[in-house]
Write a protein that holds these residues in place. Structure first.
Motif, mmCIF file in Angstrom:
data_model
loop_
_atom_site.group_PDB
_atom_site.id
_atom_site.type_symbol
_atom_site.label_atom_id
_atom_site.label_comp_id
_atom_site.label_asym_id
_atom_site.label_seq_id
_atom_site.Cartn_x
_atom_site.Cartn_y
_atom_site.Cartn_z
ATOM 1 N N LEU A 148 -28.374 -0.079 49.011
ATOM 2 C CA LEU A 148 -28.636 0.710 48.061
ATOM 3 C C LEU A 148 -29.887 0.265 47.104
ATOM 4 C CD1 LEU A 148 -29.610 3.477 48.798
ATOM 5 C CD2 LEU A 148 -28.227 4.471 47.362
ATOM 6 N N PRO A 149 -28.909 -0.141 46.346
ATOM 7 C CA PRO A 149 -29.436 -1.048 44.866
ATOM 8 C C PRO A 149 -31.060 -1.543 44.787
ATOM 9 C CG PRO A 149 -27.109 -1.091 44.401
ATOM 10 C CD PRO A 149 -27.323 -0.656 46.187
ATOM 11 N N LYS A 150 -30.241 -3.160 46.599
ATOM 12 C CA LYS A 150 -31.861 -3.526 46.667
ATOM 13 C C LYS A 150 -33.016 -2.719 47.182
ATOM 14 C CE LYS A 150 -32.629 -7.220 49.952
ATOM 15 N NZ LYS A 150 -33.635 -6.825 49.852
ATOM 16 N N LYS A 151 -32.972 -1.763 47.650
ATOM 17 C CA LYS A 151 -33.805 -0.854 48.300
ATOM 18 C C LYS A 151 -34.785 -0.025 46.395
ATOM 19 C CE LYS A 151 -35.384 -0.652 51.415
ATOM 20 N NZ LYS A 151 -36.063 -1.770 52.052
ATOM 21 N N ILE A 152 -33.860 0.491 46.099
ATOM 22 C CA ILE A 152 -34.000 0.819 44.663
ATOM 23 C C ILE A 152 -34.977 -0.024 44.024
ATOM 24 C CG2 ILE A 152 -33.421 1.916 42.463
ATOM 25 C CD1 ILE A 152 -31.031 3.735 44.091
ATOM 26 N N ALA A 153 -34.383 -1.203 43.935
ATOM 27 C CA ALA A 153 -35.087 -2.371 42.919
ATOM 28 C C ALA A 153 -36.526 -2.263 43.493
ATOM 29 C CB ALA A 153 -33.970 -3.562 42.359
ATOM 30 N N GLU A 154 -36.623 -2.672 45.201
ATOM 31 C CA GLU A 154 -38.172 -3.391 45.681
ATOM 32 C C GLU A 154 -38.810 -1.848 44.928
ATOM 33 O OE1 GLU A 154 -35.985 -5.037 48.409
ATOM 34 O OE2 GLU A 154 -37.301 -3.925 49.389
ATOM 35 N N LEU A 155 -38.229 -0.968 44.709
ATOM 36 C CA LEU A 155 -39.170 0.108 44.197
ATOM 37 C C LEU A 155 -40.397 0.134 43.346
ATOM 38 C CD1 LEU A 155 -37.635 3.356 45.159
ATOM 39 C CD2 LEU A 155 -39.155 2.858 46.713
ATOM 40 N N PRO A 156 -41.881 0.329 43.945
ATOM 41 C CA PRO A 156 -42.781 0.635 42.791
ATOM 42 C C PRO A 156 -43.247 1.392 42.210
ATOM 43 C CG PRO A 156 -43.870 1.273 44.979
ATOM 44 C CD PRO A 156 -42.393 0.709 44.940
ATOM 45 N N VAL A 157 -41.287 1.365 41.083
ATOM 46 C CA VAL A 157 -41.465 2.266 40.166
ATOM 47 C C VAL A 157 -40.908 2.281 39.204
ATOM 48 C CG1 VAL A 157 -41.530 4.454 41.893
ATOM 49 C CG2 VAL A 157 -38.940 3.087 41.043
ATOM 50 N N SER A 158 -41.417 2.959 37.329
ATOM 51 C CA SER A 158 -41.176 2.738 36.711
ATOM 52 C C SER A 158 -39.359 2.957 36.236
ATOM 53 C CB SER A 158 -41.140 3.703 35.604
ATOM 54 O OG SER A 158 -40.722 5.287 35.582
ATOM 55 N N ASP A 159 -39.149 2.247 35.431
ATOM 56 C CA ASP A 159 -37.225 1.583 35.316
ATOM 57 C C ASP A 159 -36.753 2.668 34.980
ATOM 58 O OD1 ASP A 159 -37.641 -1.182 35.415
ATOM 59 O OD2 ASP A 159 -37.289 -1.648 33.022
ATOM 60 N N TYR A 160 -37.736 4.642 34.052
ATOM 61 C CA TYR A 160 -37.333 5.191 33.374
ATOM 62 C C TYR A 160 -36.850 5.657 35.152
ATOM 63 C CZ TYR A 160 -38.264 10.553 32.681
ATOM 64 O OH TYR A 160 -38.176 11.833 33.184
ATOM 65 N N SER A 161 -37.340 6.293 35.811
ATOM 66 C CA SER A 161 -37.168 7.028 37.234
ATOM 67 C C SER A 161 -36.006 6.367 37.816
ATOM 68 C CB SER A 161 -38.808 6.625 38.862
ATOM 69 O OG SER A 161 -39.403 7.328 37.994
ATOM 70 N N LYS A 162 -35.551 5.005 38.233
ATOM 71 C CA LYS A 162 -34.846 4.018 38.730
ATOM 72 C C LYS A 162 -34.037 4.634 38.276
ATOM 73 C CE LYS A 162 -37.339 0.252 40.511
ATOM 74 N NZ LYS A 162 -38.035 -1.368 40.168
ATOM 75 N N ASP A 163 -33.789 4.796 36.715
ATOM 76 C CA ASP A 163 -32.670 5.176 35.538
ATOM 77 C C ASP A 163 -31.604 6.611 36.989
ATOM 78 O OD1 ASP A 163 -32.463 3.126 34.142
ATOM 79 O OD2 ASP A 163 -33.476 4.171 32.918
ATOM 80 N N ILE A 164 -33.145 6.981 36.563
ATOM 81 C CA ILE A 164 -32.356 8.432 37.182
ATOM 82 C C ILE A 164 -31.995 8.685 38.713
ATOM 83 C CG2 ILE A 164 -33.717 11.147 37.815
ATOM 84 C CD1 ILE A 164 -35.173 10.105 35.813
ATOM 85 N N LEU A 165 -32.949 7.549 39.658
ATOM 86 C CA LEU A 165 -32.431 7.600 41.516
ATOM 87 C C LEU A 165 -31.032 6.787 41.151
ATOM 88 C CD1 LEU A 165 -33.933 8.391 43.853
ATOM 89 C CD2 LEU A 165 -35.468 6.134 43.844
ATOM 90 N N GLU A 166 -30.751 6.446 40.769
ATOM 91 C CA GLU A 166 -29.839 5.494 40.968
ATOM 92 C C GLU A 166 -28.357 6.281 40.302
ATOM 93 O OE1 GLU A 166 -30.664 0.372 39.859
ATOM 94 O OE2 GLU A 166 -29.786 1.905 38.304
ATOM 95 N N SER A 167 -28.725 7.172 39.386
ATOM 96 C CA SER A 167 -27.545 8.445 39.038
ATOM 97 C C SER A 167 -27.486 9.018 39.959
ATOM 98 C CB SER A 167 -27.641 8.471 37.793
ATOM 99 O OG SER A 167 -27.073 9.543 37.446
ATOM 100 N N PHE A 168 -28.710 9.384 40.199
ATOM 101 C CA PHE A 168 -28.496 10.666 41.788
ATOM 102 C C PHE A 168 -28.032 10.394 43.258
ATOM 103 C CE2 PHE A 168 -30.942 12.562 45.719
ATOM 104 C CZ PHE A 168 -30.716 13.744 45.541
ATOM 105 N N TRP A 169 -28.361 8.724 43.022
ATOM 106 C CA TRP A 169 -27.051 8.225 44.304
ATOM 107 C C TRP A 169 -25.754 8.230 43.870
ATOM 108 C CZ3 TRP A 169 -28.060 9.583 49.598
ATOM 109 C CH2 TRP A 169 -29.575 9.615 49.030
ATOM 110 N N ALA A 170 -25.464 7.595 42.834
ATOM 111 C CA ALA A 170 -24.536 7.396 42.356
ATOM 112 C C ALA A 170 -23.301 8.870 43.544
ATOM 113 C CB ALA A 170 -23.947 7.321 41.043
ATOM 114 N N LEU A 171 -24.262 9.721 42.350
ATOM 115 C CA LEU A 171 -23.375 11.515 42.641
ATOM 116 C C LEU A 171 -23.216 11.127 44.366
ATOM 117 C CD1 LEU A 171 -23.362 14.266 42.045
ATOM 118 C CD2 LEU A 171 -25.363 14.524 41.821
#
Ligand code: FAD
Length: 435
Positions: A148-171
């Protein structure tokens, strides 16, 4: 080979584990005319659901929320006349991104997640066109090794969005997501027709009226459950299966259904051994090694939701109850080894990161990860599990059938998946007959 020692008890089917999977299978087989004994190590039924009384009120220590998109548990609630009770609708949201705390409307937080999560799970229905048949699209094997983190890293979105998304999926994974399967995320969202917001609603909105205890007690009615019976060994013979427990008791059946979570399977020795792919999965375990905690805080707070950083000891909290002028929160963290949820000071420090001005008064939790009878919280798979191991777990191994939420086709991390798998196991055993 036939077995010669005298058993403590015999039945057509011996079922190991009195959680939702085991008690579903037991009820179905009894209704089909077979005799059943359920062996349960704990002093209670329910397994990873446990409606306990702590902090002065009934609290769900494990599985809690259900949803109308979950067909198996919904049908059971209808069967026993149980409705739902809604969790409070949050009025404020706190979240963490770009190294800063943000505060706003809960809609705002949902929108922050939406932009990137929609892109992440866009292919959920393409890979899982039939969400209860996970191998319907053979292309799944091409992406199952992807984390999952590999796919999140590839997303064309800001680091801010990635921070939120990683926490959402860690939840969602209730664990550090380093090895989390991308396919697991897609499977979840496919179950709600590709809509992650409905999926999120399914995870934390509607509780069972009377709690999970009301449902499991209704489902267990009439079943012979032997509590305090920890199974150590399952041995197959030409004409049946023998089961040995830690207290010296022995059981014999034509078939055995074992409903242990992946994290508890090391507690039983199987003869013949489980297939290599299953043993590999057992050795690796699930991703979900987190913690759920109930926290009483001083004063009444308007309902809120808080999402922190993916690596905080608690990365999510929401208000659940008002009690005697104080509030009770439910909180989750991704790593039970990093937070002793029975230690008030540690919980206070963890909560201080998530949101301001909360004084912790009392706490309640159960460490399902450290508990050898579960070894994990809700089952969430590692990359590769789906294509390497799931099919072998689902295949009968002679007279042994493995069942449980960990091995379900649909809502695998949920009560729904446990019931689905229990039904499948009962049908498999019934179809095999009693020879
Ligand atoms: C903290 C937490 C929160 C969750 N939240 C939700 C939620 O909100 N909604 C939802 O739908 N699901 C949720 N789940 C998941 C849900 O609770 C489980 O998926 C489901 O209850 C699993 O049922 P099961 O029968 O497959 O396994 P279990 O409930 O784990 O049952 C297996 C049984 O086997 C017993 N056992 C283990 N080893 C032995 C042995 N050697 N001998 C005899 N017995 C043994 C165990 O004691 C247990 O009773 C949550 C789970 C946890 C832990």
């Amino acid at each position: 080979m036939t077995e010669t020692t005298t058993p403590t008890a015999t039945a057509d089917v011996v079922i190991i584990g009195a959680g939702f999977a085991g008690l579903t299978a037991a009820r179905e087989l009894r209704h089909a005319g077979q005799t059943v004994i359920v062996l349960e190590a704990r002093d209670r039924i329910g397994g990873r659901t446990w409606l306990d009384t702590q902090l002065g009120r009934p609290l769900e220590m494990g599985g809690t929320w259900v949803h109308w998109t979950q067909p198996y548990v919904w049908a059971e609630m209808k069967r026993y006349g149980l409705g739902t009770v809604q969790s409070p609708v949050p009025e404020t949201a706190y979240w963490w991104g770009d190294g800063k705390r943000h505060q706003g409307d809960p809609e705002q937080l949902l929108n922050e997640i939406d932009a990137s999560n929609r892109k992440l799970v866009a292919d959920s229905r393409r890979y899982f066109p039939e969400p209860f048949t996970p191998f319907a699209n053979p292309d799944v094997s091409g992406i199952d090794a992807t984390s999952l983190p590999k796919k999140i890293a590839e997303l064309p979105v800001s680091d801010y969005s990635k921070d939120i998304l990683e926490s959402f999926w860690a939840l969602n994974f209730n664990g550090p997501i380093d090895d989390a399967a991308f396919t697991q995320a897609l499977r979840w969202v496919a179950l709600t027709n590709g809509d992650w917001m409905v999926n999120f609603e399914a995870c934390a909105t509607f509780k069972i009226q009377g709690g999970t205890g009301a449902l499991i007690i209704a489902m267990a009615d009439g079943t012979d459950v032997r509590l305090g019976t920890t199974v150590l060994a399952v041995e197959q013979h030409d004409d049946g299966v023998s089961v040995r427990a830690a207290d010296g008791s022995k059981y014999r059946g034509k078939h055995v259904i074992c409903t242990l979570p992946l994290g508890a399977l090391p507690g039983i020795s199987f003869e013949p051994p489980l297939p290599d792919s299953s043993r590999k999965a057992v050795a690796e375990g699930q991703v979900s090694k987190g913690i759920k905690a109930w926290i009483a805080i001083k004063g009444t707070r308007k309902p809120f939701v808080a999402l922190g950083s993916a690596d905080w000891p608690l990365n999510f909290a929401q208000t659940e109850y008002d009690q005697d002028g104080d509030s009770i929160l439910v909180a989750f963290g991704p790593d039970s080894a990093r937070l002793d949820a029975s230690n008030l000071k540690q919980v206070q420090a963890a909560l201080d990161l998530l949101l301001p001005d909360c004084e912790v008064l009392d706490i309640a939790s159960h460490d399902w990860t450290a508990d050898p009878l579960s070894g994990e919280t809700w089952p969430m798979h590692r990359a590769g599990f789906l294509t390497e191991s799931l099919a072998d777990f689902q295949k009968p191994q002679g007279r042994l059938v493995i069942a449980g939420a960990d091995y379900a086709n649909g809502w695998g991390g949920f009560i729904d998946g446990a019931i689905e798998s229990g039904l499948e196991a009962a049908r498999t055993v019934h179809d095999k007959g009693l020879s």
